[in-house]
Design a protein around this motif. Sequence first.
Motif, PDB file in Angstrom:
ATOM      1  N   ILE A   1      -5.727  13.021  -7.045  1.00 58.21           N
ATOM      2  CA  ILE A   1      -6.321  12.152  -7.992  1.00 58.21           C
ATOM      3  C   ILE A   1      -7.399  13.008  -9.027  1.00 58.21           C
ATOM      4  N   PRO A   2      -7.391  12.884 -10.198  1.00 54.04           N
ATOM      5  CA  PRO A   2      -8.035  13.627 -11.064  1.00 54.04           C
ATOM      6  C   PRO A   2      -9.537  13.284 -10.693  1.00 54.04           C
ATOM      7  N   LEU A   3     -10.232  14.393 -10.848  1.00 55.77           N
ATOM      8  CA  LEU A   3     -11.819  14.364 -10.382  1.00 55.77           C
ATOM      9  C   LEU A   3     -12.585  13.194 -11.028  1.00 55.77           C
ATOM     10  N   ASN A   4     -12.275  13.106 -12.227  1.00 50.13           N
ATOM     11  CA  ASN A   4     -13.007  11.884 -13.251  1.00 50.13           C
ATOM     12  C   ASN A   4     -12.434  10.523 -12.937  1.00 50.13           C
ATOM     13  N   ALA A   5     -11.406  10.421 -12.204  1.00 48.20           N
ATOM     14  CA  ALA A   5     -10.437   9.262 -12.274  1.00 48.20           C
ATOM     15  C   ALA A   5     -11.587   8.085 -12.059  1.00 48.20           C
ATOM     16  N   GLU A   6     -11.393   6.858 -12.501  1.00 44.45           N
ATOM     17  CA  GLU A   6     -12.030   5.682 -12.144  1.00 44.45           C
ATOM     18  C   GLU A   6     -10.912   4.658 -12.310  1.00 44.45           C
ATOM     19  N   GLY A   7     -10.986   3.865 -11.340  1.00 40.63           N
ATOM     20  CA  GLY A   7     -10.029   2.544 -11.387  1.00 40.63           C
ATOM     21  C   GLY A   7      -9.570   2.538  -9.989  1.00 40.63           C
ATOM     22  N   ILE A   8      -8.266   1.910  -9.713  1.00 42.05           N
ATOM     23  CA  ILE A   8      -7.784   1.831  -8.483  1.00 42.05           C
ATOM     24  C   ILE A   8      -6.454   2.795  -8.104  1.00 42.05           C
ATOM     25  N   TYR A   9      -6.850   3.509  -7.028  1.00 44.58           N
ATOM     26  CA  TYR A   9      -5.721   4.491  -6.416  1.00 44.58           C
ATOM     27  C   TYR A   9      -4.553   3.677  -5.774  1.00 44.58           C
ATOM     28  N   VAL A  10      -3.375   3.682  -6.134  1.00 42.12           N
ATOM     29  CA  VAL A  10      -2.352   2.917  -5.560  1.00 42.12           C
ATOM     30  C   VAL A  10      -1.807   3.942  -4.199  1.00 42.12           C
ATOM     31  N   ARG A  11      -2.148   3.371  -3.085  1.00 41.87           N
ATOM     32  CA  ARG A  11      -1.704   4.062  -1.915  1.00 41.87           C
ATOM     33  C   ARG A  11      -0.101   3.683  -1.314  1.00 41.87           C
ATOM     34  N   GLU A  12       0.168   2.597  -1.565  1.00 40.61           N
ATOM     35  CA  GLU A  12       1.566   2.139  -1.213  1.00 40.61           C
ATOM     36  C   GLU A  12       1.911   1.060  -2.099  1.00 40.61           C
ATOM     37  N   VAL A  13       3.437   0.904  -2.451  1.00 35.56           N
ATOM     38  CA  VAL A  13       3.870  -0.139  -3.305  1.00 35.56           C
ATOM     39  C   VAL A  13       5.166  -0.718  -2.492  1.00 35.56           C
ATOM     40  N   PRO A  14       5.102  -1.769  -1.913  1.00 35.70           N
ATOM     41  CA  PRO A  14       6.162  -2.231  -1.150  1.00 35.70           C
ATOM     42  C   PRO A  14       7.463  -2.640  -2.339  1.00 35.70           C
ATOM     43  N   PRO A  15       8.598  -2.342  -1.905  1.00 35.28           N
ATOM     44  CA  PRO A  15       9.743  -2.692  -3.060  1.00 35.28           C
ATOM     45  C   PRO A  15       9.976  -4.090  -3.326  1.00 35.28           C
ATOM     46  N   GLU A  16       9.439  -5.100  -2.507  1.00 41.07           N
ATOM     47  CA  GLU A  16       9.791  -6.326  -2.935  1.00 41.07           C
ATOM     48  C   GLU A  16       8.536  -7.008  -3.787  1.00 41.07           C
ATOM     49  N   GLY A  17       7.617  -6.173  -4.007  1.00 43.66           N
ATOM     50  CA  GLY A  17       6.694  -6.757  -5.073  1.00 43.66           C
ATOM     51  C   GLY A  17       6.780  -6.628  -6.375  1.00 43.66           C
ATOM     52  N   GLY A  18       5.977  -7.464  -7.325  1.00 41.88           N
ATOM     53  CA  GLY A  18       6.095  -7.285  -8.724  1.00 41.88           C
ATOM     54  C   GLY A  18       5.958  -5.851  -9.141  1.00 41.88           C
ATOM     55  N   ALA A  19       4.633  -5.253  -8.718  1.00 43.48           N
ATOM     56  CA  ALA A  19       4.506  -3.934  -9.037  1.00 43.48           C
ATOM     57  C   ALA A  19       5.408  -2.812  -9.005  1.00 43.48           C
ATOM     58  N   TYR A  20       6.049  -3.035  -7.938  1.00 46.92           N
ATOM     59  CA  TYR A  20       7.250  -2.136  -7.822  1.00 46.92           C
ATOM     60  C   TYR A  20       8.444  -2.139  -9.012  1.00 46.92           C
ATOM     61  N   ALA A  21       8.828  -3.712  -9.052  1.00 47.33           N
ATOM     62  CA  ALA A  21       9.815  -3.836  -9.998  1.00 47.33           C
ATOM     63  C   ALA A  21       9.381  -3.303 -11.399  1.00 47.33           C
ATOM     64  N   ALA A  22       8.017  -3.287 -11.776  1.00 51.53           N
ATOM     65  CA  ALA A  22       7.482  -3.041 -13.166  1.00 51.53           C
ATOM     66  C   ALA A  22       7.595  -1.419 -13.163  1.00 51.53           C
ATOM     67  N   GLY A  23       7.612  -0.689 -12.249  1.00 51.84           N
ATOM     68  CA  GLY A  23       7.646   0.657 -12.149  1.00 51.84           C
ATOM     69  C   GLY A  23       6.314   1.504 -11.792  1.00 51.84           C
ATOM     70  N   ILE A  24       5.326   0.648 -11.192  1.00 49.98           N
ATOM     71  CA  ILE A  24       4.242   1.260 -10.435  1.00 49.98           C
ATOM     72  C   ILE A  24       4.486   1.831  -9.299  1.00 49.98           C
TER      73      ILE A  24
END
Length: 107
Positions: A36-59
């Motif tokens: 993770i970049p040292l200056n990162a702000e936001g939400i770090y994604v730990r897991e992306v289940p393949p059945e969710g919308g985020a996975y389908a979108a490429g996250i």
Amino acid sequence: MVDDLIKFGTVQRGFLGVSFVNASDYNDDEKKVNGIPLNAEGIYVREVPPEGGAYAAGIRKGDILTKINDVGITSGAEMQGLISRQKPGDKLPVTYLRNGKEYTVLV
């Protein structure tokens, strides 16, 4: 909520489909270990289940979510608040960082 209960029998809420932690919750050593970049702000994604919308979108795992529907986010509570106001099937732009580059996808 009342309209949802009358129409569907349950409250309808949007769902992004990621397991996450606030990037700011990591100290510098933990950020280095997790890439993770040292200056990162936001939400770090730990897991992306393949059945969710985020996975389908490429996250993917390791991405850092920075905006939902063009609104900056720095905590999971902010993100969940924005997502929970949506209905299942709604499409929202999600902006994230991967390898130092910014991307926006519809989820």
